[in-house]
Design an enzyme around this catalytic site. Structure first.
Site, PDB file in Angstrom:
ATOM      1  N   ASN A   3       1.006  11.498   5.588  1.00  0.00           N
ATOM      2  CA  ASN A   3       0.583  10.875   6.837  1.00  0.00           C
ATOM      3  C   ASN A   3      -0.907  11.071   7.133  1.00  0.00           C
ATOM      4  O   ASN A   3      -1.373  10.765   8.213  1.00  0.00           O
ATOM      5  CB  ASN A   3       1.432  11.403   8.003  1.00  0.00           C
ATOM      6  CG  ASN A   3       2.873  10.917   7.896  1.00  0.00           C
ATOM      7  OD1 ASN A   3       3.148   9.902   7.260  1.00  0.00           O
ATOM      8  ND2 ASN A   3       3.800  11.635   8.488  1.00  0.00           N
ATOM      9  N   LYS A  40       1.868  15.845   7.530  1.00  0.00           N
ATOM     10  CA  LYS A  40       2.055  16.166   6.117  1.00  0.00           C
ATOM     11  C   LYS A  40       1.129  15.259   5.324  1.00  0.00           C
ATOM     12  O   LYS A  40       0.644  14.255   5.868  1.00  0.00           O
ATOM     13  CB  LYS A  40       3.518  15.978   5.709  1.00  0.00           C
ATOM     14  CG  LYS A  40       4.084  14.632   6.028  1.00  0.00           C
ATOM     15  CD  LYS A  40       5.555  14.614   5.689  1.00  0.00           C
ATOM     16  CE  LYS A  40       6.186  13.305   6.116  1.00  0.00           C
ATOM     17  NZ  LYS A  40       7.636  13.330   6.037  1.00  0.00           N
ATOM     18  N   THR A  51      12.753  17.624   3.903  1.00  0.00           N
ATOM     19  CA  THR A  51      11.316  17.714   4.108  1.00  0.00           C
ATOM     20  C   THR A  51      10.996  18.925   4.984  1.00  0.00           C
ATOM     21  O   THR A  51      10.497  18.800   6.073  1.00  0.00           O
ATOM     22  CB  THR A  51      10.759  16.449   4.787  1.00  0.00           C
ATOM     23  OG1 THR A  51      11.419  15.345   4.232  1.00  0.00           O
ATOM     24  CG2 THR A  51       9.267  16.302   4.547  1.00  0.00           C
ATOM     25  N   LEU A  66       0.813  -1.218   0.000  1.00  0.00           N
ATOM     26  CA  LEU A  66       0.000   0.000   0.000  1.00  0.00           C
ATOM     27  C   LEU A  66       0.843   1.262   0.000  1.00  0.00           C
ATOM     28  O   LEU A  66       0.399   2.312  -0.453  1.00  0.00           O
ATOM     29  CB  LEU A  66      -0.906   0.019   1.239  1.00  0.00           C
ATOM     30  CG  LEU A  66      -1.922  -1.094   1.379  1.00  0.00           C
ATOM     31  CD1 LEU A  66      -2.498  -1.108   2.783  1.00  0.00           C
ATOM     32  CD2 LEU A  66      -3.027  -0.919   0.346  1.00  0.00           C
ATOM     33  N   GLY A  67       2.029   1.142   0.528  1.00  0.00           N
ATOM     34  CA  GLY A  67       2.879   2.330   0.593  1.00  0.00           C
ATOM     35  C   GLY A  67       4.159   1.997   1.306  1.00  0.00           C
ATOM     36  O   GLY A  67       4.383   0.855   1.722  1.00  0.00           O
ATOM     37  N   PHE A 101      11.347   3.862   7.097  1.00  0.00           N
ATOM     38  CA  PHE A 101      11.791   2.618   7.731  1.00  0.00           C
ATOM     39  C   PHE A 101      10.753   1.526   7.641  1.00  0.00           C
ATOM     40  O   PHE A 101      10.853   0.510   8.310  1.00  0.00           O
ATOM     41  CB  PHE A 101      12.078   2.862   9.220  1.00  0.00           C
ATOM     42  CG  PHE A 101      12.930   4.059   9.459  1.00  0.00           C
ATOM     43  CD1 PHE A 101      14.269   4.023   9.126  1.00  0.00           C
ATOM     44  CD2 PHE A 101      12.387   5.210   9.991  1.00  0.00           C
ATOM     45  CE1 PHE A 101      15.058   5.132   9.330  1.00  0.00           C
ATOM     46  CE2 PHE A 101      13.174   6.324  10.197  1.00  0.00           C
ATOM     47  CZ  PHE A 101      14.514   6.296   9.860  1.00  0.00           C
ATOM     48  N   ALA A 102       9.733   1.764   6.857  1.00  0.00           N
ATOM     49  CA  ALA A 102       8.622   0.833   6.881  1.00  0.00           C
ATOM     50  C   ALA A 102       8.042   0.568   5.509  1.00  0.00           C
ATOM     51  O   ALA A 102       8.113   1.402   4.618  1.00  0.00           O
ATOM     52  CB  ALA A 102       7.516   1.385   7.785  1.00  0.00           C
ATOM     53  N   VAL A 161       4.269  -0.886   3.987  1.00  0.00           N
ATOM     54  CA  VAL A 161       2.903  -1.146   4.430  1.00  0.00           C
ATOM     55  C   VAL A 161       2.201  -2.022   3.397  1.00  0.00           C
ATOM     56  O   VAL A 161       2.224  -1.720   2.207  1.00  0.00           O
ATOM     57  CB  VAL A 161       2.124   0.171   4.634  1.00  0.00           C
ATOM     58  CG1 VAL A 161       0.712  -0.109   5.104  1.00  0.00           C
ATOM     59  CG2 VAL A 161       2.853   1.079   5.631  1.00  0.00           C
ATOM     60  N   ASP A 171       0.935   7.498  11.316  1.00  0.00           N
ATOM     61  CA  ASP A 171       2.365   7.703  11.484  1.00  0.00           C
ATOM     62  C   ASP A 171       2.683   8.594  12.679  1.00  0.00           C
ATOM     63  O   ASP A 171       3.290   9.638  12.553  1.00  0.00           O
ATOM     64  CB  ASP A 171       2.940   8.326  10.204  1.00  0.00           C
ATOM     65  CG  ASP A 171       4.418   8.020  10.062  1.00  0.00           C
ATOM     66  OD1 ASP A 171       4.976   7.401  10.975  1.00  0.00           O
ATOM     67  OD2 ASP A 171       4.998   8.410   9.045  1.00  0.00           O
ATOM     68  N   ASP A 178       4.754  15.509  12.826  1.00  0.00           N
ATOM     69  CA  ASP A 178       5.127  15.135  11.464  1.00  0.00           C
ATOM     70  C   ASP A 178       3.885  15.120  10.574  1.00  0.00           C
ATOM     71  O   ASP A 178       3.688  14.197   9.789  1.00  0.00           O
ATOM     72  CB  ASP A 178       5.816  13.774  11.469  1.00  0.00           C
ATOM     73  CG  ASP A 178       6.529  13.487  10.156  1.00  0.00           C
ATOM     74  OD1 ASP A 178       6.835  14.453   9.424  1.00  0.00           O
ATOM     75  OD2 ASP A 178       6.776  12.306   9.865  1.00  0.00           O
ATOM     76  N   LYS A 233       2.005  -2.655   8.850  1.00  0.00           N
ATOM     77  CA  LYS A 233       3.204  -1.825   8.707  1.00  0.00           C
ATOM     78  C   LYS A 233       4.388  -2.602   9.259  1.00  0.00           C
ATOM     79  O   LYS A 233       4.399  -2.992  10.426  1.00  0.00           O
ATOM     80  CB  LYS A 233       2.994  -0.518   9.474  1.00  0.00           C
ATOM     81  CG  LYS A 233       4.175   0.421   9.442  1.00  0.00           C
ATOM     82  CD  LYS A 233       3.761   1.796   9.930  1.00  0.00           C
ATOM     83  CE  LYS A 233       4.965   2.712  10.068  1.00  0.00           C
ATOM     84  NZ  LYS A 233       4.574   4.099  10.356  1.00  0.00           N
TER      85      LYS A 233
HETATM   86  P1  ADP Z   1       6.536   5.782   7.600  1.00  0.00           P
HETATM   87  O1  ADP Z   1       6.571   5.873   9.090  1.00  0.00           O
HETATM   88  O2  ADP Z   1       7.628   4.920   7.095  1.00  0.00           O
HETATM   89  O3  ADP Z   1       6.415   7.105   6.912  1.00  0.00           O
HETATM   90  P2  ADP Z   1       3.653   5.427   7.230  1.00  0.00           P
HETATM   91  O4  ADP Z   1       2.948   4.932   8.447  1.00  0.00           O
HETATM   92  O5  ADP Z   1       3.526   6.881   6.941  1.00  0.00           O
HETATM   93  O6  ADP Z   1       5.187   4.964   7.264  1.00  0.00           O
HETATM   94  O7  ADP Z   1       3.121   4.581   5.985  1.00  0.00           O
HETATM   95  C1  ADP Z   1       3.670   4.757   4.699  1.00  0.00           C
HETATM   96  C2  ADP Z   1       2.555   4.813   3.644  1.00  0.00           C
HETATM   97  O8  ADP Z   1       1.791   3.600   3.649  1.00  0.00           O
HETATM   98  C3  ADP Z   1       1.544   5.924   3.880  1.00  0.00           C
HETATM   99  O9  ADP Z   1       1.967   7.142   3.322  1.00  0.00           O
HETATM  100  C4  ADP Z   1       0.287   5.357   3.175  1.00  0.00           C
HETATM  101  O10 ADP Z   1       0.335   5.586   1.782  1.00  0.00           O
HETATM  102  C5  ADP Z   1       0.396   3.854   3.416  1.00  0.00           C
HETATM  103  N1  ADP Z   1      -0.368   3.462   4.617  1.00  0.00           N
HETATM  104  C6  ADP Z   1       0.064   3.521   5.891  1.00  0.00           C
HETATM  105  N2  ADP Z   1      -0.864   3.091   6.770  1.00  0.00           N
HETATM  106  C7  ADP Z   1      -1.950   2.767   6.038  1.00  0.00           C
HETATM  107  C8  ADP Z   1      -3.269   2.268   6.367  1.00  0.00           C
HETATM  108  N3  ADP Z   1      -3.641   2.029   7.632  1.00  0.00           N
HETATM  109  N4  ADP Z   1      -4.139   2.035   5.353  1.00  0.00           N
HETATM  110  C9  ADP Z   1      -3.761   2.289   4.073  1.00  0.00           C
HETATM  111  N5  ADP Z   1      -2.549   2.759   3.689  1.00  0.00           N
HETATM  112  C10 ADP Z   1      -1.630   3.006   4.652  1.00  0.00           C
HETATM  113 MG    MG Z   2       4.840   8.514   6.767  1.00  0.00          MG
END
Ligand code: ADP
Ligand code: MG
Length: 353
Positions: free
Chosen positions: A213, A210, A250, A89-90, A94-95, A97, A231, A208, A112
């Site tokens: 998130n 933006k 950023t 999904l994304g 460091f992650a 998803v 996030d 954070d 995640k």
């Molecule tokens: P990081 O801490 O590495 O920035 P994020 O929690 O922001 O990670 O997740 C990265 C991306 O994954 C998000 O920008 C979004 O596109 C997708 N994503 C994260 N959580 C969800 C969720 N619960 N449902 C759908 N997409 C998600």
């Molecule tokens: Mg993020």
């Protein structure tokens, strides 16, 4: 790049071309260098000669995708026993998803996967930072804040199972739609301000905020846009990490007092969230960022520090004065006089649209 003595991974794109290179629809400018994010669109001009002999100028679009191969070591055992893995999904610093289905119930979640080793190489902090962030999210209960279903913690990875948000994040929505209507922006703003007011009452600041998130989905029955803030510093908890972000470029949503903090060490408070919200509102209604439209980084720093921004006619011609007024109360350099979340919710743009 380096943060202290720790190496962090950042990708850059430098424009060396004569006829332009575009990053997410904006010209980079010859000789300039920008940070390249996962999912960014890079476009190059391309002149096609048709059968008729006429030429036509087009753009070729490329998507920058950072692919990391899953190695299903023993840390995955419990996850794979309980869940069916779906599409990605994304991803963030460091992650990764992914969409997953819980075998026992058939429920879908967003999983995640936080790479703890990679995080430790950047964060000069202990392991319990992550755990305390998860504890925090578990305690929060607000309709516009993402909920955690389960956490599986292993030696090298933390798997966080989150409520699935169907339509991606606000960054992608804005990339797709350019700008959104004032009415839609108001709906999103109210939900964000509401969630931030709740967080601040609970003595939590997000730090954070933006578009990446902010997760969005359309309510299947009403069609209204719903947002979930995600996030929660899961990957960006410490101040050292904030420094990293600054260096990685950023700065767009970063409040003046955060920048000042690196010179003075004076620290900063929850008001930074309201600055970010002001930047997000500006971007939603105009499709462009308030700061950093000029040339170099020094320029950007100067504009943010002094809250120097404009409402260019070509982008704000049809935006209401009331909306601009609210933005002016949020993009205020002095955190003490900047609007709080509660004040924003009382503004005429919200109360009396
Ligand atoms: P990081 O801490 O590495 O920035 P994020 O929690 O922001 O990670 O997740 C990265 C991306 O994954 C998000 O920008 C979004 O596109 C997708 N994503 C994260 N959580 C969800 C969720 N619960 N449902 C759908 N997409 C998600
Ligand atoms: Mg993020």
């Amino acid at each position: 790049m380096y943060e202290g003595t720790d190496a962090i991974e950042v990708f850059h794109i430098k424009d060396d071309s004569q006829n332009g290179t575009f990053l997410d629809g904006v010209s980079i400018g010859k000789g300039n260098q920008k940070v390249l994010r996962h999912g960014a669109t890079v476009a190059l001009p391309w002149r096609v000669t048709k059968d008729t002999g006429e030429t036509e100028d087009k753009l070729i679009n490329f998507e920058f995708v950072k692919i990391e191969k899953d190695v299903f070591d023993e840390d995955w055992d419990e996850v794979l026993a309980k869940y069916e893995l779906g599409k990605q999904l994304g991803s963030g610093a460091f992650a990764v998803v992914k969409k997953v289905t819980e075998k026992a119930t058939g429920n879908v979640y967003a999983m995640k996967v936080v790479n703890k080793e990679k995080m430790a190489s950047v964060e000069s902090t202990r392991d319990d930072v992550l755990t305390s962030e998860v504890d925090l999210l578990n305690k929060l209960d607000h309709p516009n804040i993402l909920k955690i279903h389960e956490v599986i913690d292993t030696k090298t990875k933390m798997f966080i199972f989150l409520e699935l948000v169907r339509d991606g994040d606000l960054y992608d929505k804005l990339k797709r739609e350019g700008r959104i209507s004032e009415d839609d922006a108001r709906e999103i703003f109210i939900q964000m301000a509401d969630a931030i007011a709740y967080l601040h009452r609970e003595n939590v600041s997000h730090r954070d905020l933006k578009p990446e998130n902010i997760l969005v989905q359309e309510n299947p029955t009403t069609g209204a846009v719903e947002i979930k803030i995600s996030d929660f510093g899961l990957s960006r908890t410490t101040q050292s990490n904030k420094a990293m972000e600054t260096m990685a470029g950023t700065l767009d949503y970063c409040a003046p007092e955060i920048i000042a903090h690196f010179h003075t060490g004076n620290g900063y408070g929850r008001e930074v969230d309201m600055w970010s919200l002001g930047v997000i509102l500006y971007i939603m209604v105009s499709g462009a960022a308030p700061f950093g439209q000029g040339s170099g980084n020094d320029d950007l720093l100067d504009c943010i520090t002094n809250a120097k921004f404009q409402f260019p006619e070509n982008r704000f011609g049809d935006v209401s004065d009331s909306c601009k007024d609210l933005i002016k109360h949020l993009l205020v350099a002095d955190p003490k006089t900047r609007y709080t979340a509660d004040q924003s919710l009382q503004h005429p743009w919200i109360k009396d649209p």
